[in-house]
Design a protein around this motif. Sequence first.
Motif, short mmCIF file in Angstrom:
data_model
loop_
_atom_site.label_atom_id
_atom_site.label_comp_id
_atom_site.label_asym_id
_atom_site.label_seq_id
_atom_site.Cartn_x
_atom_site.Cartn_y
_atom_site.Cartn_z
N THR A 64 -1.82 -4.75 -12.46
CA THR A 64 -1.14 -4.91 -11.26
C THR A 64 -1.39 -6.16 -10.80
N TYR A 65 -2.28 -6.79 -10.60
CA TYR A 65 -2.42 -8.20 -9.95
C TYR A 65 -3.80 -8.78 -10.26
N SER A 66 -3.63 -10.22 -10.61
CA SER A 66 -5.01 -10.76 -11.27
C SER A 66 -6.02 -10.98 -10.60
N ARG A 67 -6.16 -10.34 -9.01
CA ARG A 67 -7.19 -10.10 -8.42
C ARG A 67 -8.23 -8.80 -8.98
N LEU A 68 -7.34 -7.98 -9.63
CA LEU A 68 -7.83 -6.79 -10.05
C LEU A 68 -8.05 -6.78 -11.56
N GLN A 69 -7.10 -7.25 -12.38
CA GLN A 69 -7.11 -7.08 -13.71
C GLN A 69 -6.23 -8.70 -14.35
N ASN A 70 -6.64 -8.87 -15.46
CA ASN A 70 -6.39 -9.97 -16.17
C ASN A 70 -6.50 -9.89 -17.44
N PRO A 71 -5.66 -10.12 -18.37
CA PRO A 71 -6.02 -9.83 -19.81
C PRO A 71 -7.29 -10.75 -20.25
N THR A 72 -7.26 -12.21 -20.16
CA THR A 72 -8.21 -13.03 -20.29
C THR A 72 -9.63 -12.47 -19.88
N VAL A 73 -9.77 -12.27 -18.61
CA VAL A 73 -10.87 -11.63 -17.82
C VAL A 73 -11.41 -10.50 -18.60
N GLN A 74 -10.47 -9.58 -18.73
CA GLN A 74 -10.81 -8.34 -19.15
C GLN A 74 -11.64 -8.32 -20.73
N MET A 75 -11.16 -9.38 -21.45
CA MET A 75 -11.78 -9.71 -22.73
C MET A 75 -13.36 -10.08 -22.50
N LEU A 76 -13.21 -11.20 -21.52
CA LEU A 76 -14.58 -11.54 -21.12
C LEU A 76 -15.50 -10.13 -20.62
N GLU A 77 -15.35 -9.48 -19.65
CA GLU A 77 -15.94 -8.30 -19.30
C GLU A 77 -16.42 -7.48 -20.42
N GLU A 78 -15.55 -6.80 -21.25
CA GLU A 78 -16.03 -6.39 -22.46
C GLU A 78 -16.88 -6.82 -23.24
N ARG A 79 -16.59 -8.18 -23.64
CA ARG A 79 -17.77 -8.95 -24.36
C ARG A 79 -19.17 -8.79 -23.83
N ILE A 80 -19.27 -9.15 -22.42
CA ILE A 80 -20.55 -9.20 -21.62
C ILE A 80 -21.07 -7.79 -21.62
N ALA A 81 -20.21 -7.00 -21.53
CA ALA A 81 -20.65 -5.43 -21.34
C ALA A 81 -21.24 -5.13 -22.97
N LEU A 82 -20.60 -5.38 -23.93
CA LEU A 82 -21.23 -5.10 -25.12
C LEU A 82 -22.50 -5.82 -25.26
N LEU A 83 -22.72 -7.04 -25.23
CA LEU A 83 -23.92 -7.94 -25.30
C LEU A 83 -25.19 -7.20 -24.61
N GLU A 84 -24.44 -6.79 -23.21
CA GLU A 84 -25.56 -6.28 -22.44
C GLU A 84 -26.17 -4.77 -22.69
N GLY A 85 -25.21 -4.13 -23.34
CA GLY A 85 -25.51 -2.68 -23.60
C GLY A 85 -25.11 -1.83 -22.51
N ALA A 86 -24.20 -2.43 -21.65
CA ALA A 86 -23.74 -1.67 -20.57
C ALA A 86 -22.47 -0.74 -20.42
N GLY A 87 -22.23 0.03 -19.59
CA GLY A 87 -20.94 0.71 -19.66
C GLY A 87 -19.71 0.00 -19.38
N ALA A 88 -20.08 -0.90 -18.57
CA ALA A 88 -18.94 -1.94 -17.96
C ALA A 88 -19.58 -2.92 -17.35
N CYS A 89 -18.55 -4.04 -17.30
CA CYS A 89 -18.94 -5.40 -16.46
C CYS A 89 -17.58 -5.82 -15.69
N ARG A 90 -17.87 -6.41 -14.55
CA ARG A 90 -16.89 -7.03 -13.82
C ARG A 90 -17.22 -8.64 -13.64
N ALA A 91 -16.39 -9.52 -14.08
CA ALA A 91 -16.72 -10.77 -14.02
C ALA A 91 -16.55 -11.40 -12.55
#
Length: 401
Positions: A64-91
């Motif tokens: 909807t808006y890049s203050r909330l979602q952006n495809p590149t940012v979402q890729m980073l958030e998912e990668r960090i969450a995976l490395l951390e063993g977390a349910g989710a992440c927000r950059a």
Amino acid sequence: MKRRTGQDRSITQHWKPATQAVRGGTARSEFGETSEALFLTSGYTYDNAAQAAARFTGEEAGMTYSRLQNPTVQMLEERIALLEGAGACRAQATGMAAMTAALLCQLETGDHLVGGRAAFGSCRWLTDTLLPKFGIQTTIVDTRDAQAFEGAIRPNTKVFFFETPANPTMDIADLEAICGIAKKHGITTVVDNAFATPVLQRPMEFGADVVAYSATKMMDGQGRVLAGAVCGSEDFITNTLLPFTRNTGPNISPFNAWVVLKGLETLDLRIRRQSENSLKVGKFLETRVPRILHPGLPSHPQHNLAMRQMAACGPIFAFEVDGRKQAHALLDALDLIDISNNIGDSRSLMTHPSTTTHYGVAEDKRLEMGVTEGLLRLNVGLEDPEDLIADLDQALRTAGL
């Protein structure tokens, strides 16, 4: 790898961390690019008005808006969450944006926070200055004493906030003990894990609820961009953190997110090599300086605890000389190592915390934290450790050590 494999948790959660750091979170466009795409856009279009409405109500997934979602940012958030063993992440835009958001999203007037004594100067400003302005009470305790946290609990205590290893004194907190106390009392733990990263330490494995990062540091690791991240359960990230960040806007730019994505690909290699270099340099300095604070050395009072919690010692440590004059003389004599207040860089950096990173902390609090006029913090980079030792050797001799 298929276009959406990197975002399929049923697959990626079974990958080893090194694989997650390279491929986790990747979502390829229709062009099939190998490197993650950089989406520089502030907004998004819709096929029709009904689709726009459905996106905003959450009935339809999508941007909807890049203050909330952006495809590149979402890729980073998912990668960090995976490395951390977390349910989710927000950059977030910076490490301090991450720390601020992780606390303010869940605290309100009348709440109480217990914070660690030894901490980055700006984190102490949050606990000592900002939170009280909003009517949030704070108590500061010695992080090395887990029972001090229990002793500081009040009926309105909502959060424990601390870092381990601590900046710059390298105090080590007993994660399992402190998080266990928090869980017993229904208190949320927020751990700043910037010095270790998920490669060396995953606080959630010891019971932490929220893990926050300055991704500027080791995650980028090459001194290029500012970035931060907050990791937690999907419920915490979606229902507690997101409403705060959605309406206050501390979001990271897509370009910075892309740079950190590239940094994560080599994080495991860099931090392990820097840890090896750090240990070699630390062993040399231990014979030359009055006091060294290096968790990888048996002389550190919490060495055994550090090595139980961390896979390696990390690239950062501190040592003491005789006051500010000698500390500045040593810094000025360096030829190879840079004078810089940053950490986590692939280059070796040294700073005098009392006059830089902790300059804004009152002198009495600095001394209480252990930040003396003679304390120096060293970030060991990827240079050959023998060259670093040679530079330190001549600088020490120049400074009279």
